[in-house]
Design a protein around this motif. Structure first.
Motif, PDB file in Angstrom:
ATOM      1  N   PHE A 138       0.737   8.409  -0.284  1.00 32.86           N
ATOM      2  CA  PHE A 138       1.224   9.475  -0.865  1.00 32.86           C
ATOM      3  C   PHE A 138       1.443  10.928  -0.306  1.00 32.86           C
ATOM      4  O   PHE A 138       0.881  11.304   1.771  1.00 32.86           O
ATOM      5  CB  PHE A 138       0.521  10.097  -1.969  1.00 32.86           C
ATOM      6  CG  PHE A 138      -0.149   8.745  -3.009  1.00 32.86           C
ATOM      7  CD1 PHE A 138       0.865   9.048  -4.035  1.00 32.86           C
ATOM      8  CD2 PHE A 138      -1.001   8.210  -2.967  1.00 32.86           C
ATOM      9  CE1 PHE A 138       0.890   8.843  -4.721  1.00 32.86           C
ATOM     10  CE2 PHE A 138      -0.629   7.475  -4.226  1.00 32.86           C
ATOM     11  CZ  PHE A 138       0.112   7.471  -4.995  1.00 32.86           C
ATOM     12  N   ALA A 156       0.524  -1.297   0.262  1.00 34.30           N
ATOM     13  CA  ALA A 156      -0.072  -0.040   0.160  1.00 34.30           C
ATOM     14  C   ALA A 156       0.834   0.934  -0.641  1.00 34.30           C
ATOM     15  O   ALA A 156       1.713   1.307   1.060  1.00 34.30           O
ATOM     16  CB  ALA A 156      -1.020  -0.009   0.948  1.00 34.30           C
ATOM     17  N   LEU A 157       0.377   1.916  -0.904  1.00 34.89           N
ATOM     18  CA  LEU A 157       0.945   3.454  -1.105  1.00 34.89           C
ATOM     19  C   LEU A 157       0.427   4.718  -0.645  1.00 34.89           C
ATOM     20  O   LEU A 157      -1.094   4.656  -0.532  1.00 34.89           O
ATOM     21  CB  LEU A 157       1.187   3.360  -2.489  1.00 34.89           C
ATOM     22  CG  LEU A 157       2.722   5.066  -2.934  1.00 34.89           C
ATOM     23  CD1 LEU A 157       4.171   5.185  -2.602  1.00 34.89           C
ATOM     24  CD2 LEU A 157       2.386   4.920  -4.783  1.00 34.89           C
ATOM     25  N   ASN A 182       0.191  13.966  -0.868  1.00 33.05           N
ATOM     26  CA  ASN A 182      -0.729  14.682  -0.078  1.00 33.05           C
ATOM     27  C   ASN A 182      -2.935  13.657  -0.711  1.00 33.05           C
ATOM     28  O   ASN A 182      -1.612  12.534  -0.552  1.00 33.05           O
ATOM     29  CB  ASN A 182      -1.130  15.507  -2.489  1.00 33.05           C
ATOM     30  CG  ASN A 182      -0.075  17.043  -1.862  1.00 33.05           C
ATOM     31  OD1 ASN A 182      -0.210  17.547  -1.216  1.00 33.05           O
ATOM     32  ND2 ASN A 182       0.821  16.799  -2.974  1.00 33.05           N
ATOM     33  N   SER A 183      -3.275  14.486   0.089  1.00 34.78           N
ATOM     34  CA  SER A 183      -4.103  12.597   0.386  1.00 34.78           C
ATOM     35  C   SER A 183      -4.760  12.872  -1.135  1.00 34.78           C
ATOM     36  O   SER A 183      -4.826  13.323  -1.347  1.00 34.78           O
ATOM     37  CB  SER A 183      -5.047  14.009   0.984  1.00 34.78           C
ATOM     38  OG  SER A 183      -6.557  13.551   1.178  1.00 34.78           O
ATOM     39  N   THR A 184      -4.962  11.797  -1.132  1.00 36.24           N
ATOM     40  CA  THR A 184      -5.411  10.780  -2.211  1.00 36.24           C
ATOM     41  C   THR A 184      -6.883  10.108  -1.790  1.00 36.24           C
ATOM     42  O   THR A 184      -7.752   9.042  -1.864  1.00 36.24           O
ATOM     43  CB  THR A 184      -5.219   9.262  -2.997  1.00 36.24           C
ATOM     44  OG1 THR A 184      -4.602   8.640  -1.756  1.00 36.24           O
ATOM     45  CG2 THR A 184      -3.432  10.109  -3.543  1.00 36.24           C
ATOM     46  N   LEU A 185      -7.390  10.697  -0.222  1.00 32.92           N
ATOM     47  CA  LEU A 185      -9.044   9.821   0.262  1.00 32.92           C
ATOM     48  C   LEU A 185      -9.664  10.899  -0.866  1.00 32.92           C
ATOM     49  O   LEU A 185      -9.998  11.137  -1.866  1.00 32.92           O
ATOM     50  CB  LEU A 185      -9.456  10.921   1.279  1.00 32.92           C
ATOM     51  CG  LEU A 185      -8.517  10.998   2.567  1.00 32.92           C
ATOM     52  CD1 LEU A 185      -8.749  11.634   3.807  1.00 32.92           C
ATOM     53  CD2 LEU A 185      -8.420   9.193   2.850  1.00 32.92           C
ATOM     54  N   ARG A 242      -6.682   3.682   5.973  1.00 33.14           N
ATOM     55  CA  ARG A 242      -7.506   3.086   4.889  1.00 33.14           C
ATOM     56  C   ARG A 242      -6.584   2.489   4.249  1.00 33.14           C
ATOM     57  O   ARG A 242      -6.632   0.763   4.055  1.00 33.14           O
ATOM     58  CB  ARG A 242      -7.337   4.208   3.853  1.00 33.14           C
ATOM     59  CG  ARG A 242      -8.408   3.879   2.626  1.00 33.14           C
ATOM     60  CD  ARG A 242      -9.208   4.921   2.114  1.00 33.14           C
ATOM     61  NE  ARG A 242      -7.970   4.986   1.345  1.00 33.14           N
ATOM     62  CZ  ARG A 242      -8.018   6.045  -0.038  1.00 33.14           C
ATOM     63  NH1 ARG A 242      -8.905   6.830   0.234  1.00 33.14           N
ATOM     64  NH2 ARG A 242      -6.351   6.823  -0.698  1.00 33.14           N
ATOM     65  N   ALA A 243      -4.660   2.433   4.427  1.00 34.62           N
ATOM     66  CA  ALA A 243      -3.688   1.512   3.488  1.00 34.62           C
ATOM     67  C   ALA A 243      -3.166   0.610   4.603  1.00 34.62           C
ATOM     68  O   ALA A 243      -2.991  -0.948   4.316  1.00 34.62           O
ATOM     69  CB  ALA A 243      -2.427   2.617   4.039  1.00 34.62           C
TER      70      ALA A 243
END
Lengths: 362, 271
Positions: free
Chosen positions: A78, A75-76, A80-83, A142-143
């Protein structure tokens, strides 16, 4: 175990050449390097977002170089948010669980994760309303929900304020030790490496310049670039004591540091800080360490007598290594070396101000 | 969208702005005047009587449902296709993009003739349809085909622009969380491009509903309202065509406004 072997990728202007490293057990691996050195490209290659030009990647002995990214169990997170902006925090955390678990299990697991990552009060919120620290915690939850074998973090702390940063550090350490999760953490900030890493690799010009334990990298940098880049030669793990009485803002930092001969040497330093007590690290830049031939009364709170063990010409100035039980490096001018008649075996006094000691809480 | 927050709107009236405004007024008048005159020249009893006319009512109903069905049916293929156009590079992509715009350029009567060639009893599609027991010529299926042919570019282009605006890194994050590409498409890409897909669909639907040329050639009967208006005009003159036109325009406007409100009111999935 994550094993990266001779990965090459030319992605102008970023290029990585023959990068190899291994992360085993539950190591916390920090990739340290300047911005634009290709750290993020490397992470995205491991995650499967980018295909390498050459080289192979293994996870737990299995070649995953050409594995689809959704099958990699990596899992990556980032910078900046990738929600997902159209979902609530709950649905974001539940996203990786949705195709695997029955509904009641999802509810239970999300509740656990929300508790762990201190986002329970945010479950109904939309990601747009979260602060930087909150959204980074949700991203992390989440990850972790996707149950990866290895967690890749791309500058996870750089957009956070000081308070969220220390909260995040604690969380990351917890994931690493309690969940026994391998972590590869990319950053340009050496304090993150000092406070989190078990192992560090320094990247320079698209390759790994040096890899090893934190002590190896910071105390015995292989090249001048690394020494300059990591910026600190003197750092000690230990404990910051509670303030002693009113009206003083210096604290004692005590450290049981292993000396060169392997025995534990007890070191006590004065530190100027407003942090509360607790375990952590202190760093002293070699530029801030003064060498004198007698003990003199100055404003410096830290004075130690020791023996010079090495004198190394640096690009600018000369680095003098003094053994005070542990080794302390001081960066001085060539003129000072001559004027004081410094040489190996000579007894000297090293001193540095309490304000020159930087404390990084664990 | 105009950014009024940082840039104060110019409220002074310079001579040039006034001249431009006058030109704009002319254009607006050109659009509004014929419509307004048509609306005012219809008396209420006339309209009421037309509204009771079974032929008019069934034609309006037919036009509405065929255009909606055509939009929904073709969206099933058009939305995934526009995602492909937004995300992938492939050989001759420029040509494909140009082909998509073709129906906008060619005269709709010509489009009708072209379509007629393949949906007629001797055409490829026509034969296939006959084997399945239906025909395009003179049926709602033919009307839908004609409507879709001329209006599909609006949906394709709008949906593609919508997908282009979805950040790729959100899709990649979803993939790295273990979701399959199809699941990423359905749960991340489509919801985030939903607004553009919806407004493209509304545009396609509106354009299909107003289609006359291509529909006329493939299915004169059953009569859609544009064909009905044309027929009444040819057979009985302006006075009989007008109330039907006014009624149809009113119904279309109501639907369009309601749909636009629904689309706008829906919480936009912003990035």
């Amino acid at each position: 175990m994550l094993s990266v072997r001779e990965i090459c990728k030319n992605l102008t202007p970023f290029a990585i050449k023959n990068v190899s490293f291994e992360v085993s057990g539950s190591q916390y691996f920090v990739l340290l390097g300047r911005t634009g050195v290709g750290k993020s490209v490397l992470l995205e290659t491991i995650a499967g977002l980018i295909r390498p030009d050459a080289g192979r990647i293994f996870l737990d002995g299995k070649d995953i170089t050409n594995e689809k990214m959704q099958k990699r169990k990596i899992a990556l997170v980032f910078q900046n948010s990738t929600l997902f902006p159209h979902m609530t925090v709950y649905d974001n955390i539940a996203y990786p669980l949705r195709c695997r678990s029955p509904k009641f299990q999802i509810r239970q697991r999300v509740a656990e994760l929300a508790e762990d990552f201190a986002v329970r009060h945010l479950l109904a919120a939309k990601p747009q309303t979260l602060s930087g620290g909150e959204s980074q915690r949700v991203s992390l939850a989440r990850a972790v929900a996707s149950e990866p074998r290895c967690l890749l973090l791309d500058e996870p702390l750089s957009s956070l304020d000081t308070k969220s940063r220390s909260q995040m550090r604690a969380l990351l350490r917890k994931i690493n030790t309690r969940n026994r999760m391998q972590i590869v953490h990319v950053t340009h900030d050496y304090t993150e490496a000092v406070s989190l890493a078990t192992h560090v690799a320094v990247m320079e010009g698209g390759t790994i310049a040096q890899a090893g334990t934190v002590e190896q990298i910071f105390q015995r940098p292989k090249s001048e670039f690394i020494a300059r880049f990591v910026g600190i030669r003197n750092f000690f793990k230990g404990r910051l004591q509670e303030p002693q009485g009113q009206g003083t803002d210096t604290r004692w930092f005590t450290s049981g540091s292993p000396s060169k001969e392997g025995r534990i040497f007890d070191l006590s330093l004065s530190v100027l800080t407003d942090s509360s007590g607790g375990p952590g690290f202190v760093c002293v830049r070699s530029e801030d360490v003064t060498i004198g031939d007698t003990a003199s009364r100055t404003s410096a709170r830290n004075n130690f007598e020791g023996t010079i063990v090495d004198i190394i010409p640096a690009g600018v100035g000369v680095e003098v290594i003094v053994d005070i039980g542990v080794e302390i490096a001081a960066l001085v001018t060539a003129e000072s070396v001559k004027a004081l008649g410094l040489g190996c075996g000579k007894k000297v006094w090293v001193s540095f101000k309490a304000s020159a000691v930087k404390y990084v809480e664990e | 969208m105009r950014d009024t927050k940082y840039e104060k709107r110019d409220t002074r009236y310079e001579p040039l702005s006034l001249a431009f405004a006058a030109l704009g007024g002319l254009v607006l008048l050109f659009i509004v005047a014929p419509l307004a005159s048509m609306f005012v020249s219809c008396s209420v009893p006339e309209l009421a009587e037309t509204a009771k006319d079974a032929e008019v009512r069934s034609s309006i109903w037919l036009t509405l449902w065929t255009s909606m069905a055509a939009t929904m049916l073709f969206a099933i293929a058009a939305v995934p296709f526009s995602y492909l156009l937004a995300r992938k590079d492939f050989p001759l992509k420029g040509l494909v993009t140009a082909i998509i715009d073709l129906p906008i350029v060619i005269p709709h009567s010509a489009a009708g003739i072209a379509l007629f060639g393949i949906v007629s009893k001797n055409g490829v599609l026509g034969k296939a349809a006959a084997r399945m027991g239906f025909s395009f010529i003179g049926t709602p299926a033919g009307i839908m085909a004609a409507m879709a042919f001329v209006s599909i570019p609006y949906l394709l282009n709008s949906a593609r622009d919508g997908f282009l605006a979805v950040p790729v890194r959100l899709e990649k994050a979803a993939l790295s969380l273990g979701a399959s590409p199809l699941r990423v498409f359905l749960t991340v890409s489509v919801p985030l491009a939903w607004r553009s897909i919806l407004s493209g669909s509304i545009l396609m639907w509106a354009r299909g509903m107003s289609e006359f040329g291509a529909v006329l050639i493939i299915a004169y009967h059953p009569m859609t309202t544009p064909v009905l208006i044309y027929e009444r005009f040819g057979a009985f003159g302006l006075k009989y065509a007008r109330p039907a036109a006014v009624l149809f325009i009113t119904v279309c406007l109501v639907f369009l406004v309601v749909l636009r409100l629904l689309a706008g009111g829906k919480n936009n999935a912003q990035r």
